[in-house]
Write an enzyme that holds these catalytic residues in place. Structure first.
Site, PDB file in Angstrom:
ATOM      1  N   TRP A 130      20.957 -26.064 -31.088  1.00 45.12           N
ATOM      2  CA  TRP A 130      20.097 -26.392 -29.940  1.00 45.12           C
ATOM      3  C   TRP A 130      18.662 -26.732 -30.348  1.00 45.12           C
ATOM      4  O   TRP A 130      17.891 -27.207 -29.524  1.00 45.12           O
ATOM      5  CB  TRP A 130      20.061 -25.181 -28.979  1.00 45.12           C
ATOM      6  CG  TRP A 130      19.790 -23.912 -29.724  1.00 45.12           C
ATOM      7  CD1 TRP A 130      20.730 -23.025 -30.159  1.00 45.12           C
ATOM      8  CD2 TRP A 130      18.530 -23.427 -30.198  1.00 45.12           C
ATOM      9  NE1 TRP A 130      20.132 -22.018 -30.883  1.00 45.12           N
ATOM     10  CE2 TRP A 130      18.775 -22.246 -30.913  1.00 45.12           C
ATOM     11  CE3 TRP A 130      17.210 -23.873 -30.084  1.00 45.12           C
ATOM     12  CZ2 TRP A 130      17.765 -21.497 -31.515  1.00 45.12           C
ATOM     13  CZ3 TRP A 130      16.198 -23.137 -30.687  1.00 45.12           C
ATOM     14  CH2 TRP A 130      16.479 -21.972 -31.390  1.00 45.12           C
ATOM     15  N   SER A 157      25.907 -24.040 -26.815  1.00 40.62           N
ATOM     16  CA  SER A 157      26.250 -23.764 -25.417  1.00 40.62           C
ATOM     17  C   SER A 157      25.028 -23.634 -24.503  1.00 40.62           C
ATOM     18  O   SER A 157      25.193 -23.491 -23.298  1.00 40.62           O
ATOM     19  CB  SER A 157      27.127 -22.516 -25.334  1.00 40.62           C
ATOM     20  OG  SER A 157      26.561 -21.502 -26.119  1.00 40.62           O
ATOM     21  N   SER A 207      23.866 -21.794 -38.109  1.00 37.31           N
ATOM     22  CA  SER A 207      23.616 -20.557 -38.855  1.00 37.31           C
ATOM     23  C   SER A 207      24.635 -20.366 -39.981  1.00 37.31           C
ATOM     24  O   SER A 207      25.690 -21.011 -40.000  1.00 37.31           O
ATOM     25  CB  SER A 207      23.699 -19.384 -37.894  1.00 37.31           C
ATOM     26  OG  SER A 207      24.999 -19.353 -37.336  1.00 37.31           O
ATOM     27  N   GLU A 228      24.889 -27.882 -42.900  1.00 39.10           N
ATOM     28  CA  GLU A 228      23.419 -27.869 -42.880  1.00 39.10           C
ATOM     29  C   GLU A 228      23.037 -26.543 -42.235  1.00 39.10           C
ATOM     30  O   GLU A 228      23.063 -26.412 -41.015  1.00 39.10           O
ATOM     31  CB  GLU A 228      22.876 -29.031 -42.034  1.00 39.10           C
ATOM     32  CG  GLU A 228      23.164 -30.416 -42.578  1.00 39.10           C
ATOM     33  CD  GLU A 228      22.206 -30.832 -43.690  1.00 39.10           C
ATOM     34  OE1 GLU A 228      21.415 -29.984 -44.161  1.00 39.10           O
ATOM     35  OE2 GLU A 228      22.255 -32.001 -44.087  1.00 39.10           O
ATOM     36  N   CYS A 262      14.778 -25.369 -39.155  1.00 41.48           N
ATOM     37  CA  CYS A 262      15.387 -24.925 -40.420  1.00 41.48           C
ATOM     38  C   CYS A 262      14.403 -25.092 -41.574  1.00 41.48           C
ATOM     39  O   CYS A 262      14.380 -24.293 -42.502  1.00 41.48           O
ATOM     40  CB  CYS A 262      16.664 -25.706 -40.688  1.00 41.48           C
ATOM     41  SG  CYS A 262      16.441 -27.485 -40.642  1.00 41.48           S
ATOM     42  N   GLU A 358      16.491 -15.277 -42.673  1.00 39.10           N
ATOM     43  CA  GLU A 358      15.741 -16.374 -42.059  1.00 39.10           C
ATOM     44  C   GLU A 358      14.947 -15.803 -40.870  1.00 39.10           C
ATOM     45  O   GLU A 358      15.493 -15.050 -40.069  1.00 39.10           O
ATOM     46  CB  GLU A 358      16.721 -17.447 -41.564  1.00 39.10           C
ATOM     47  CG  GLU A 358      16.022 -18.625 -40.915  1.00 39.10           C
ATOM     48  CD  GLU A 358      16.985 -19.735 -40.506  1.00 39.10           C
ATOM     49  OE1 GLU A 358      18.118 -19.434 -40.094  1.00 39.10           O
ATOM     50  OE2 GLU A 358      16.585 -20.916 -40.607  1.00 39.10           O
TER      51      GLU A 358
END
Ligand code: NAP
Length: 475
Positions: A130, A157, A207, A228, A262, A358
């Site tokens: 998203w 979603s 993720s 990715e 990212c 992360e």
């Protein structure tokens, strides 16, 4: 789970949709299979016509699409407009260059004249996140479609409006039915789609957890996959860096898209001699950020996309503080909204979650190191390998350090960014494969060796050559 979009700023529900049944999925995939039969035989010129039209529509509708992005996942309005324009540029890049990258090539091999012929594979399943709801999809789809493949989208979603708009965009641009389809399916239904014979390959941006699952499903089905995944990019500030310049860039790299990128700088690895100055200037800039309604021009920090993401981020911050990190600014969250304040935590060490995981939100972590050698060791001491940047007034030294970074995208005196012309992707647990550039369009194709021997006829060498060249040109 059904699709549900809640405007992160207003809390208002803006979209919902039930997930498709297995029968509905089957019938949509059948359309994709049918479209592939036609699309694989199309000429590059016809594919380019479609992508040029998609690019034009993206630009014409930039305001409309930006409003969707802002409403569904909370991106600042001007960042959302920039995202849509970047999509148009990405489409034009492949429309202009795909034929150059993928045309047949004559090589001298196999004891005869041989052609390397690049052919499409079929339908590519694109499982997408998203955080850049248009760009991530277009980045993957523009390459796949120019290579002659079809695209089946499973979007995140919480961005169902964007997902539907992307499918309509391709249809409005004149795509044949089934060339680009959007499936409203849950993440658990991804397994049955990957297993379906219509799907030839799968690309996932998301993720690590999703990556592990999708890659193993693709492996079971013996289908190529591209991952990715997340990153924890180091932003290395050396003792000779222009600190004000580095801080300006630290600000945009960390807080753009509310830190949900990212390739955002996530670990600020700063040499001791300049660390106090860097942190003080960084704090001064960060306290000027205004968090609020992302649709307003005056807002400079967006809300996060969902409340559960704020909660997760805050747990990481609390863990760090509990283990001895120092709060420089921000870090206060009461669980009542998607607004997380712009934050900095200093003296981060390897015992803390933020050091190893992360950090996907507006929190900068400062790791102090004694010298350059320790900076590189810290930068590379991560299971991620997406990007990294080095800040120094000695660009030769910067290049040498950038070369030694274990990542897919290393920059000197610039924040990590993507460009349609440059390969993009990670190593280690940031994934594998590349998107964008000549490398990206060759991920989901059959690179076929086509060797033609002439053994009976009366062709002269020249005639044989000319036949082969004609064959190459016609393809
Ligand atoms: P996510 O939760 O992994 O979701 C990404 C997509 O995967 C969504 O469509 C999601 O569907 C689906 N998904 C989740 N779990 C799955 C599973 N077990 N099997 C199949 N599909 C599954 O990631 P996100 O929160 O949307 O995105 C943030 C992450 O993406 C960050 O880690 C970020 O760094 C990474 N990212 C990487 C890049 C890159 O280029 N390397 C670019 C952007 C983002 P549902 O929404 O239905 O769960």
């Amino acid at each position: 789970m059904s699709y549900l979009s809640i405007n992160p700023y207003s809390g208002e529900q803006v979209f919902s949709a039930e997930t498709l049944s297995s029968e509905q999925i089957k019938s949509m995939l059948a359309k994709s299979a049918e479209a592939f039969l036609c699309w694989k035989a199309s000429l590059y010129r016809q594919r380019a016509e479609l992508l040029f039209k998609v690019a034009d529509l993206l630009e014409e509708r930039a305001d409309e699409y930006a409003a969707m992005i802002t409403s569904e996942m909370g991106k600042l309005r001007h960042e959302a407009v920039a995202e849509v324009f970047k999509c148009a540029a990405g489409c034009r890049y492949y429309a202009e260059n795909a034929e150059i990258f993928l045309s047949d090539k004559l090589i001298d091999a196999c004891g005869s004249r041989t052609i390397v012929s690049i052919q499409p594979l079929g339908a590519v399943l694109a499982v997408m996140p998203w955080n850049f709801p248009f760009w991530q999809v277009i980045r993957c789809a523009s390459a796949a479609i120019m290579a002659g493949n079809c695209v089946v989208l499973k979007h995140a979603s919480n961005v169902g409006i964007c997902a539907g708009a992307l499918e309509k965009l391709f249809l409005d641009a004149g795509a044949i039915e089934g060339l680009f389809i959007n499936l409203y399916i849950s993440s658990s239904q991804v397994a049955e789609v990957i297993a379906d014979p219509v799907i030839a390959a799968v690309a996932l941006t998301g993720s690590e957890a999703a990556g592990r699952s999708v890659a193993s499903l693709a492996g079971q089905a013996i289908k190529p996959s591209l991952l990715e995944l997340g990153g924890s990019d180091p932003f290395i500030v050396l003792g000779d860096a222009d600190i004000e310049f580095a801080v300006e860039n630290a600000l945009s790299s960390r807080y753009m898209n509310a830190g949900q990128s990212c390739i955002a700088a996530k670990r600020f690895v700063v040499v001791d001699s300049v660390a106090d100055k860097f942190v003080e200037l960084f704090k001064q800039k960060v306290q000027l950020l205004t968090v609020g309604d992302p649709a307003l021009e005056s807002t400079t920090l967006a809300p996060m996309a969902r409340k559960d993401l704020c909660e997760e981020l805050h747990q990481q911050v609390q863990d760090a503080v509990g283990c001895g990190a120092t709060v420089v600014i921000g870090c206060e969250y009461y669980g009542d909204s998607c607004i997380y304040p712009a934050s900095i935590i200093d003296n981060v060490t390897e015992q803390m979650r933020v050091y190893n995981e992360e950090v996907f939100g507006p929190v900068a972590t400062i790791i102090r190191v004694k010298d350059e050698a320790e900076a590189v060791a810290v930068a590379n001491g991560s299971r991620f390998g997406l990007g990294g940047s080095v800040w120094t007034s000695d660009s030769d030294k910067g290049e040498s350090i950038a070369r030694s970074l274990e990542c897919g995208n290393a920059f000197v005196n610039s924040i990590v960014k993507s460009d349609p012309k440059a390969p993009f992707g990670g190593i280690k647990e940031s994934g594998y494969g590349r998107e964008l550039s000549e490398y990206g369009i060759k991920e989901f194709v059959n690179i076929k060796t086509l060797s033609v021997s002439y053994h009976s006829g009366s062709d002269t060498e020249e005639e044989k050559d000319s036949k082969l060249y004609r064959a190459v040109e016609q393809r």
